[in-house]
Design an enzyme around this catalytic site. Structure first.
Site, short mmCIF file in Angstrom:
data_model
loop_
_atom_site.label_atom_id
_atom_site.label_comp_id
_atom_site.label_asym_id
_atom_site.label_seq_id
_atom_site.Cartn_x
_atom_site.Cartn_y
_atom_site.Cartn_z
CG ASP A 138 -2.22 0.32 0.69
OD1 ASP A 138 -2.05 1.97 0.78
OD2 ASP A 138 -3.23 0.06 0.83
CG HIS A 211 -5.43 4.08 0.37
ND1 HIS A 211 -5.39 2.51 0.66
CD2 HIS A 211 -6.24 3.84 0.08
CE1 HIS A 211 -5.72 2.09 -0.11
NE2 HIS A 211 -6.98 2.94 -0.62
CB SER A 542 -9.60 0.81 -0.62
OG SER A 542 -8.81 0.64 -1.95
#
Ligand code: NAG
Ligand code: NAG
Ligand code: NAG
Ligand code: NAG
Ligand code: NAG
Length: 766
Positions: A138, A211, A542
């Site tokens: 990520d 994220h 996600s």
């Protein structure tokens, strides 16, 4: 990138970069991933890297290898001109050259909603649970977040070979017994974009985006009490597998995530010893042998590592899925039973509800504000969307502005309204989003409302030149029903690469999820947002992917001998497709019941997954047979699997016979003169079940929504006298003709009275 909401602006940015870059006339170099056929390596080479190097030297003196790969593929990546690439392709030993592909990132009450807290005794807090390592590919991690607290965790598992890569922005104390590994991979990215500017981006495993911190803490973060975002969603924030360890592999940078870096990270993760890989990214690829994630996932699967990927945020359109290889677990998104209500009160006294995570100074409750639709206050053709600089200040000043959702980020629209002098925003859904509400940490008082509410408010504005409104906020509401519903953005089937395999595999929570955040940017990720938070609430597949990654880690902790396919089967066959009242899980985009093309086998149900009774197991041989059924040549099979494998010439391989926990039955529409008369099609599939419970007899039951297909299962009863025993059955589908494009659905369930082993079936006439 980031959560799905910000795709629009990123795409635009990428476009601009592409245009700016195209003015260079020099022979342009691109990054290629070179797959080598290791079986042809001459014995004169001491090792494969020397061999790769010599192949490279034949075409390019200056060619510097970015990475040499060993586990995921045999080969390397390198920057070459088109001519150099062409001549390298014909070099003996070179299998294929793949151009580097850019992938994009597809966001605390989840444990309670999934029933994990009430049954934590079922998941022993044992050492086996803490032996499991979840690798997260990520944007990196913010190591200071409380979710990486390692209190109570024992020493790092002895089998762990990973590393904590230290640099200016990441020191050795950034890793601990929770965050046991942290690496970054930037050579492919820097090849395309030039050296990383360390003023704007950390060249280290540090997460400047949020994220990666969000996904990794969702999968396996430690429990943090009293977590919230500005008081919203207050409670204990914890990952799904809170005793598992986390290894972060940073592969996504401000400009995207490149396959050359992804392959290098997967290579490292396999060597490091991860047990589960969580990848909330996707790229547009047309086949498995062009998709580095699918290729890397094959190598991981062969080593017993489950790979869980996001299904994509391309919904509600059909065939919008990413990451559909059958050896990957593909995760779509549903809602929780939690909402953040905001209310719009109109001058007429009418009261509408929407959602918001606004936390600043509220509008004065007693006064009403003039209301204007952005389309009537702008001189641009997309004026309704509140794009940057599109609003005419004299027409919005002091007013609440209605902006339609779409194209630019939702929080950006509020900034545009604020900059033009507006006091508040009503964010209205259009067709594309229906009634799906996604809450954001807006910078001005904002309520996001569904399409029907939006239409009603717009009608009011058109009928009353003096229309007014105000917005108020309702905090956090729990117990919202129905829940879950399939998120509108969650990508839908059929499977765009192999329609014969049902995808997504299942859904998990992916809307308004609270998890850890970076300290580098505010919750909206806008430059203008100077707020800093420890937790953020974001949405996307996600966010649903790491839920399943964490649950897979829990199962692995209890059943260390289960293969990735067995874990996936357990998660799928125990998923649920209906609410307590028996009604099918809804699709928020349409307001109607959803189908297996939306939710796969259903919504994950972790406590039942722990004890599934039976599993549909599969391994490398099964997937090689699947590639044979796709008529892959040996070279293509080698590209995907890096194995020497030849399909048996006499053998009949069938896609439908892959030992998968779900079924798709492609049916032909009769094309005779009668036009769809009685010509029945017969399709027969074989499956093998493995008993992972105690001795038991299972009986079949079926439910079908269509009379167009008759289903027969043989035998109708399976008796297992011991654990690990395997039994085979066949399903025969006898279908009458239906108009092309028709989809119908059914379900079969094996039950011993204690376990239910369910599989969805999709019939599709073409
Ligand atoms: C490592 O980084 C942390 C956080 O930035 C800091 O508090 C600590 O002093 C650093 N340790 C060393 C050894 O540099
Ligand atoms: C109307 O708005 C108030 C807040 O101003 C809210 O408490 C109430 O629940 C709303 N009523 C409905 C029916 O949505
Ligand atoms: C506002 O815009 C809408 C849609 O573009 C249009 O139908 C309507 O007539 C406009 N209203 C005014 C008052 O200009
Ligand atoms: C509208 O058009 C004018 C002239 O084309 C332009 O200068 C302006 O930036 C546009 N936007 C607004 C809000 O007036
Ligand atoms: C593979 O080839 C066989 C024989 O030509 C054909 O019947 C079959 O449809 C092909 N399968 C796929 C998936 O293309």
């Amino acid at each position: 990138m980031k959560s799905f909401s910000r795709f629009g602006s990123l795409l635009l940015q990428m476009l601009l970069i592409a245009i700016a870059g195209s003015s260079f006339a020099v022979a342009e170099k691109k990054t290629y991933i070179v797959h080598m056929d290791k079986s042809t390596m001459p014995t004169s080479f001491a090792d494969h890297i020397e061999w790769y190097d010599s192949a490279l030297k034949t075409v390019s003196d200056s060619g510097d290898m970015l990475y040499a790969y060993t586990d995921v593929i045999h080969g390397f990546s390198v920057r070459l001109t088109a001519d150099e690439a062409k001549s390298l392709e014909s070099h003996p030993g070179v299998l294929t050259l793949l151009e580097d592909v850019k992938y994009e990132l597809h966001t605390t009450r989840t444990p309670e909603f999934l029933g994990l807290d009430a049954s934590s005794s079922l998941f022993p807090d044992s050492t086996t649970a803490s032996d499991v390592v979840v690798g997260v590919l990520d944007t990196g991690v913010w190591p200071e977040t409380k979710s990486f607290d390692d209190t109570g965790l024992g020493p790092v598992p002895g089998s762990w070979n990973g590393e904590c890569e230290v640099s200016k922005t990441f020191n050795s104390s950034s890793c601990n017994r929770k965050l046991i590994g942290a690496r970054f991979f930037s050579k492919g990215y820097e090849g395309a974009f030039g050296p990383i500017d360390e003023k704007t981006e950390s060249k280290s495993p540090r997460d400047d985006d949020g994220h990666g911190t969000h996904t990794s803490t969702t999968a396996a973060g430690s429990a943090v009490t009293d977590a919230s975002l500005f008081g919203y969603a207050t409670g204990t924030a914890r990952g799904m597998a809170r005793h598992a360890r986390i290894a972060a592999y940073k592969i996504c940078w401000q400009g995207g995530c490149f396959s050359s870096d992804i392959v290098a990270a997967m290579d490292a993760a396999i060597k490091d010893g991860v047990n589960v890989l969580s990848m909330s990214i996707g790229g547009s690829v047309t086949d498995y042998d062009r998709d580095s994630v699918a290729i890397g996932a094959f190598a991981a699967m062969a080593k017993g590592i489950l790979v869980s990927c996001s299904a994509g945020n391309g919904g509600p359109g059909t065939m919008t899925l990413s990451n559909v290889a059958p050896w990957i677990t593909t995760v779509g998104a549903g809602t929780l039973d939690r909402e953040f209500p905001a209310y719009v009160r109109l001058g007429t006294g009418k009261n509408f509800s929407g959602v918001s995570l606004y936390s600043g100074k509220p509008l004065s409750d007693s006064s009403m504000f003039p209301l204007v639709y952005a389309a009537n206050a702008s001189n641009s053709s997309y004026g309704n969307l509140c794009m940057t600089d599109s609003l005419i200040p004299s027409k919005v000043s002091g007013k609440i502005v209605i902006c339609d959702r779409g194209l630019n980020a939702r929080v950006q629209k509020g900034m545009v309204v604020r900059d033009a002098g507006g006091v508040g925003m009503i964010l209205t859904n259009t067709d594309a989003y229906g009634e799906e509400l996604v809450a954001d940490t807006h910078l001005i008082p904002t309520a996001a409302v569904g399409q029907s509410t939006g239409d009603a408010i717009k009608k009011y504005i058109n009928s009353d030149a003096k229309a007014t409104a105000t917005i108020t906020f309702g905090g956090t509401h729990l117990g919202v029903q129905p829940s879950p519903v399939v998120a509108a953005f969650s990508s839908r089937g059929p499977n765009p690469i192999t329609p014969d395999i049902l995808k997504p595999d299942l859904i998990a929570p992916g809307v308004n999820i609270l998890a850890g955040w970076t300290g580098a940017v505010g919750p909206t990720a806008l430059k203008e947002d100077t707020r800093r938070v420890s937790f953020n609430i974001i949405s996307g597949t996600s966010m649903s992917c790491p839920h399943v990654s964490g649950l897979a880690a829990l199962l692995k902790g209890v059943h260390s001998d289960w293969s990735p396919a067995a874990i996936k089967s357990a998660l799928m066959t125990t998923s649920y497709t209906t609410y307590k009242d028996g009604k099918t899980i809804q699709d928020i985009a349409s307001g109607r019941p959803s189908t297996p093309y939306d939710y796969g086998a259903g919504h994950v149900s972790p406590v039942s997954a722990l004890d599934p009774g039976l599993v549909y197991d599969a391994g490398v041989e099964d997937y090689l047979g699947f590639l044979c059924a796709l008529n892959y040549t040996s070279a293509r099979i080698k590209t995907v699997s890096h194995q020497d494998y030849t399909c048996e010439s006499g053998k009949k391989y069938s896609l439908g016979d892959l030992n998968y926990p779900s079924f798709v039955v492609p049916l032909q529409t009769a094309s005779g003169k009668g036009g769809g008369s009685s010509a029945a099609t017969v399709v027969k599939y074989t499956r093998t079940l493995t008993n992972v419970g105690t001795p038991a007899t299972y009986k079949i039951s079926m439910s079908s929504e269509t009379s167009a297909v008759k289903i027969r299962v043989e035998p109708e009863s399976l008796t297992f006298s011991k654990t690990d025993e395997k039994k085979t059955f066949t399903v025969t589908f006898t279908a009458s003709s239906m108009p092309s494009g028709t989809n119908e659905f059914a379900r079969i369930e094996w039950s011993d009275g204690k376990h239910i082993v369910g599989s969805p079936i999709a019939f599709s006439w073409t």
